[in-house]
Design a protein around this motif. Structure first.
Motif, PDB file in Angstrom:
ATOM      1  N   VAL A  16       0.870  -1.161   0.000  1.00  0.00           N
ATOM      2  CA  VAL A  16       0.000   0.000   0.000  1.00  0.00           C
ATOM      3  C   VAL A  16       0.913   1.219   0.000  1.00  0.00           C
ATOM      4  CG1 VAL A  16      -1.760   1.278   1.266  1.00  0.00           C
ATOM      5  CG2 VAL A  16      -1.800  -1.224   1.249  1.00  0.00           C
ATOM      6  N   LEU A  17       0.758   2.065  -1.034  1.00  0.00           N
ATOM      7  CA  LEU A  17       1.634   3.214  -1.220  1.00  0.00           C
ATOM      8  C   LEU A  17       0.834   4.507  -1.267  1.00  0.00           C
ATOM      9  CD1 LEU A  17       3.634   1.652  -4.179  1.00  0.00           C
ATOM     10  CD2 LEU A  17       4.397   1.797  -1.810  1.00  0.00           C
ATOM     11  N   HIS A  23       6.176   5.853  -7.226  1.00  0.00           N
ATOM     12  CA  HIS A  23       6.869   4.589  -6.973  1.00  0.00           C
ATOM     13  C   HIS A  23       7.124   3.848  -8.276  1.00  0.00           C
ATOM     14  CE1 HIS A  23       7.622   0.524  -5.429  1.00  0.00           C
ATOM     15  NE2 HIS A  23       8.010   1.142  -4.329  1.00  0.00           N
ATOM     16  N   ALA A  24       6.139   3.848  -9.176  1.00  0.00           N
ATOM     17  CA  ALA A  24       6.301   3.188 -10.470  1.00  0.00           C
ATOM     18  C   ALA A  24       7.423   3.842 -11.269  1.00  0.00           C
ATOM     19  CB  ALA A  24       4.993   3.237 -11.257  1.00  0.00           C
ATOM     20  N   ARG A  46      -5.425   2.241  -6.883  1.00  0.00           N
ATOM     21  CA  ARG A  46      -4.589   2.471  -8.057  1.00  0.00           C
ATOM     22  C   ARG A  46      -3.429   1.500  -7.934  1.00  0.00           C
ATOM     23  NH1 ARG A  46      -4.186   5.737 -12.196  1.00  0.00           N
ATOM     24  NH2 ARG A  46      -2.193   6.563 -12.886  1.00  0.00           N
ATOM     25  N   SER A  47      -3.056   0.846  -9.028  1.00  0.00           N
ATOM     26  CA  SER A  47      -2.000  -0.162  -8.928  1.00  0.00           C
ATOM     27  C   SER A  47      -1.139  -0.203 -10.184  1.00  0.00           C
ATOM     28  CB  SER A  47      -2.600  -1.545  -8.684  1.00  0.00           C
ATOM     29  OG  SER A  47      -3.341  -1.961  -9.810  1.00  0.00           O
ATOM     30  N   TYR A  48       0.000  -0.880 -10.060  1.00  0.00           N
ATOM     31  CA  TYR A  48       0.867  -1.168 -11.193  1.00  0.00           C
ATOM     32  C   TYR A  48       1.619  -2.452 -10.876  1.00  0.00           C
ATOM     33  CZ  TYR A  48       5.401   0.060  -9.102  1.00  0.00           C
ATOM     34  OH  TYR A  48       6.541   0.078  -8.333  1.00  0.00           O
TER      35      TYR A  48
END
Length: 57
Positions: A16-17, A23-24, A46-48
């Motif tokens: 969890v960021l 970060h990406a 939101r993710s990657y």
């Protein structure tokens, strides 16, 4: 020592960021090789996804 692919297993940790896009960008700059760019998810997050630069993930 065998790679994860040779051993037949893998791990996918989730973090969890506060800043997914930042970060990406940092991971990509460090040669992590983003396999999925950051995107909004239907559940509100939101993710990657990125690959391990050492080839174990």
């Amino acid at each position: 020592m065998r790679t994860a692919a040779q051993a037949g297993y893998h791990q996918s940790p989730g973090l969890v960021l506060g800043d997914v896009d930042g970060h990406a960008a940092t991971a990509t700059a460090a040669s992590a090789g983003s396999s999925l760019t950051p995107k909004d998810q239907p559940y509100g997050g939101r993710s990657y996804s990125a690959r391990d630069p050492e080839g174990t993930g």
